[in-house]
Design an enzyme around this catalytic site. Structure first.
Site, PDB file in Angstrom:
ATOM      1  N   ASP A  21       7.102  -4.328  11.527  1.00 13.81           N
ATOM      2  CA  ASP A  21       7.383  -3.991  10.128  1.00 13.81           C
ATOM      3  C   ASP A  21       7.971  -5.186   9.374  1.00 13.81           C
ATOM      4  OD1 ASP A  21       7.541  -2.426   7.910  1.00 13.81           O
ATOM      5  OD2 ASP A  21       9.259  -1.254   8.573  1.00 13.81           O
ATOM      6  N   ASN A  69      -2.121   4.230   6.968  1.00 20.29           N
ATOM      7  CA  ASN A  69      -2.235   2.950   6.253  1.00 20.29           C
ATOM      8  C   ASN A  69      -3.478   2.830   5.362  1.00 20.29           C
ATOM      9  OD1 ASN A  69      -0.700   0.865   8.848  1.00 20.29           O
ATOM     10  ND2 ASN A  69       0.197   1.805   7.050  1.00 20.29           N
TER      11      ASN A  69
END
Ligand code: FPP
Length: 227
Positions: A21, A69
């Site tokens: 991340d 995503n």
């Protein structure tokens, strides 16, 4: 920075899983566009693959792209897909390091699969071209969501008989993926985000404020030290 450290004995054969991340935040801090952060993230991953393999890590599983995503801006999605193509194309390097590539995610022939054919081809190619390697297994989770994986495994287990932890495990995307020893999440987020929920049952968790492009071999050693 040395490629091999005293953490080797602990690392040998272990399973490290990474939620990579903070690429966007890293890029913004450098005054770059978000997608430049993903490019840097792919390079950081290539370095971590080398470092983990040098330390004798047995299994490295990374969250490359989640089923959630796809809703990101089209240009960003295309960029991330191309980075997967790049990563799966690093065959010389992967073979030099004796790394075996695998993939987990929504099966390409399942309803709802959105993985473009060029990515499917690269994934298949990387798997077959590294299948003979006997070192670290690098599993990339692409179009992956853990609850969908568990629901599918339960469905399959019930088709074939009794539903028990053992029969559910036998129907996960990669049934031989061992339990995770350490789950890493970068960029200061203290969440699991639907990653390997079944496999992290007894994992240690390494949360670091560093963003993924900043995650280096020293960080990897700190994660391994938790085992
Ligand atoms: C999170 O950063 C990262 C991703 C959504 C994608 C992960 C992709 C890479 C690390 C590229 C290389 C990896 C492979 C497997 C090719 P973010 O955009 O959510 O960062 P932010 O939270 O700072 O916005």
């Amino acid at each position: 920075m040395s490629e091999s450290t005293s953490s080797d004995a602990t690392a040998r054969g272990c399973h490290i899983a990474c939620i990579m991340d903070g690429n966007g935040r890293w890029a913004e801090r450098q005054g770059l566009e978000r997608i430049a952060g993903h490019t840097a993230g792919e390079e950081a991953l290539a370095d971590i693959v080398r470092a983990a393999s040098a330390r004798g890590v047995g299994w490295l599983t990374v969250f490359g792209f989640s089923t959630e995503n796809w809703i990101r801006p089209r240009r960003e999605v295309r960029h991330i897909l191309n980075l997967h193509k790049k990563l799966f194309g690093r065959l010389e390097e992967l073979n030099e390091n004796n790394v075996q590539v695998r993939w987990i995610g929504r099966p390409f022939d399942e309803r709802g699969s959105r993985t473009p054919r060029y990515v499917q081809r690269r994934i298949r190619q990387a798997i077959s071209d590294t299948a003979g390697n006997t070192g670290m297994v690098l599993t990339v989770a692409f179009d992956y969501g853990s609850r969908a994986e568990i629901a599918r495994a339960i469905r399959k287990a019930s088709q074939f008989g009794e539903v028990t932890p053992t029969t559910i495990s036998a129907h996960m995307y990669a049934p031989d993926l061992p339990p995770v020893d350490v789950l890493v999440r970068t960029s200061g987020e203290l969440r699991i985000s639907n990653f390997l929920l079944w496999q992290i049952q007894d994992a240690k968790v390494y949360f670091t404020p560093k963003t993924w492009p900043e995650f280096d071999a020293d960080e990897l050693d700190a994660a391994i030290a938790l085992i």
